[in-house]
Enzyme design. Structure first.
Site, PDB file in Angstrom:
ATOM      1  N   SER A 148      -8.337   3.110  -2.029  1.00 24.26           N
ATOM      2  CA  SER A 148      -9.611   3.307  -1.323  1.00 24.26           C
ATOM      3  C   SER A 148     -10.800   3.025  -2.222  1.00 24.26           C
ATOM      4  CB  SER A 148      -9.691   4.735  -0.761  1.00 24.26           C
ATOM      5  OG  SER A 148      -9.811   5.677  -1.796  1.00 24.26           O
ATOM      6  N   GLU A 169     -10.217  12.515  -5.749  1.00 27.21           N
ATOM      7  CA  GLU A 169      -8.848  12.091  -6.097  1.00 27.21           C
ATOM      8  C   GLU A 169      -7.943  13.272  -6.476  1.00 27.21           C
ATOM      9  OE1 GLU A 169      -8.014   8.874  -5.754  1.00 27.21           O
ATOM     10  OE2 GLU A 169     -10.054   8.375  -5.168  1.00 27.21           O
TER      11      GLU A 169
HETATM   12  C1  SIN Z   1      -7.728   4.114  -6.176  1.00 28.54           C
HETATM   13  O1  SIN Z   1      -8.223   3.655  -5.139  1.00 28.54           O
HETATM   14  O2  SIN Z   1      -7.896   3.531  -7.274  1.00 28.54           O
HETATM   15  C2  SIN Z   1      -6.958   5.389  -6.181  1.00 28.54           C
HETATM   16  C3  SIN Z   1      -6.275   5.724  -4.914  1.00 28.54           C
HETATM   17  C4  SIN Z   1      -7.188   5.954  -3.757  1.00 28.54           C
HETATM   18  O3  SIN Z   1      -8.204   6.663  -3.883  1.00 28.54           O
HETATM   19  O4  SIN Z   1      -6.918   5.417  -2.671  1.00 28.54           O
END
Ligand code: SIN
Length: 192
Positions: free
Chosen positions: A28, A99
């Site tokens: 994301s 996160e």
């Molecule tokens: C990221 O996007 O780097 C970590 C995972 C996420 O937040 O989907």
């Protein structure tokens, strides 16, 4: 390990005295950059592959019915493409909360993919990684099962399906191939 990694991430002070840090995003964080950044550049990291193997209890699912989001899994020779953001270290505060469902800040080298610029071609920075020992980890499953779970899951941030479709669209727009993500996109659209 506890489900909430915020406290563990606060102990990661490695870059605190830097003016800015490169953050590599592969999920994301590619398509939802709702944080302050100084610049962003397409980038990749080596030896990791993106997989929908992490459970989401807080964004794209619930504790009773977790969704599936991406994490990185070690794989020899693999290259994971994503987006790198140069951020002030203070931005880790809100990012650690975003996160918190199993992701830990890990130091990683990254290579930038806009090599035509005069800027450096590589940097050391941070990636949020949800390892297989975290409490929300779901691990591998048949793609059809993963697609069914994604199609059925919803959480406070919205349908799990939107996470997948937004990621697939962002990777396509950047010109990156990812067979796992595109296959899941196809399967989820078929279910719909
Ligand atoms: C990221 O996007 O780097 C970590 C995972 C996420 O937040 O989907």
């Amino acid at each position: 390990m506890s489900l909430d990694t915020t406290a563990a991430n606060r102990l990661m002070t490695h870059f605190d005295d830097h003016d800015s840090v490169w953050l590599f995003g592969y999920g994301s964080l590619i398509w939802k950059a709702d944080f302050d950044y100084l610049e962003r550049r397409p980038a990749s990291i080596r030896g990791w592959t993106r997989r929908f193997w992490q459970g989401s209890h807080d964004h794209r699912g619930t504790p009773d019915a977790p969704g599936r989001v991406v994490t990185l899994v070690p794989e020899d020779g693999a290259i994971c493409h994503g987006m790198a953001y140069r951020i002030p270290p203070s931005v880790f505060g809100p990012l650690d909360i975003r996160e918190k469902n199993g992701y830990l800040r890990v130091i990683t080298p990254m290579a930038f993919e806009d090599a035509a610029t005069d800027a450096p071609a590589q940097a050391e920075g941070v990636v949020y990684l949800a390892g297989e020992d975290n409490a929300a980890y779901l691990g591998p499953a048949a793609e059809v099962e993963i697609a069914r779970q994604i199609a059925a899951s919803h959480g406070p941030s919205g349908p799990n399906r939107d996470y997948l479709l937004n990621l697939a669209a962002a990777l396509r727009e950047l010109g990156f191939d990812d067979a796992h993500v595109f296959e899941l996109e196809r399967a989820v659209l078929e279910i719909a």
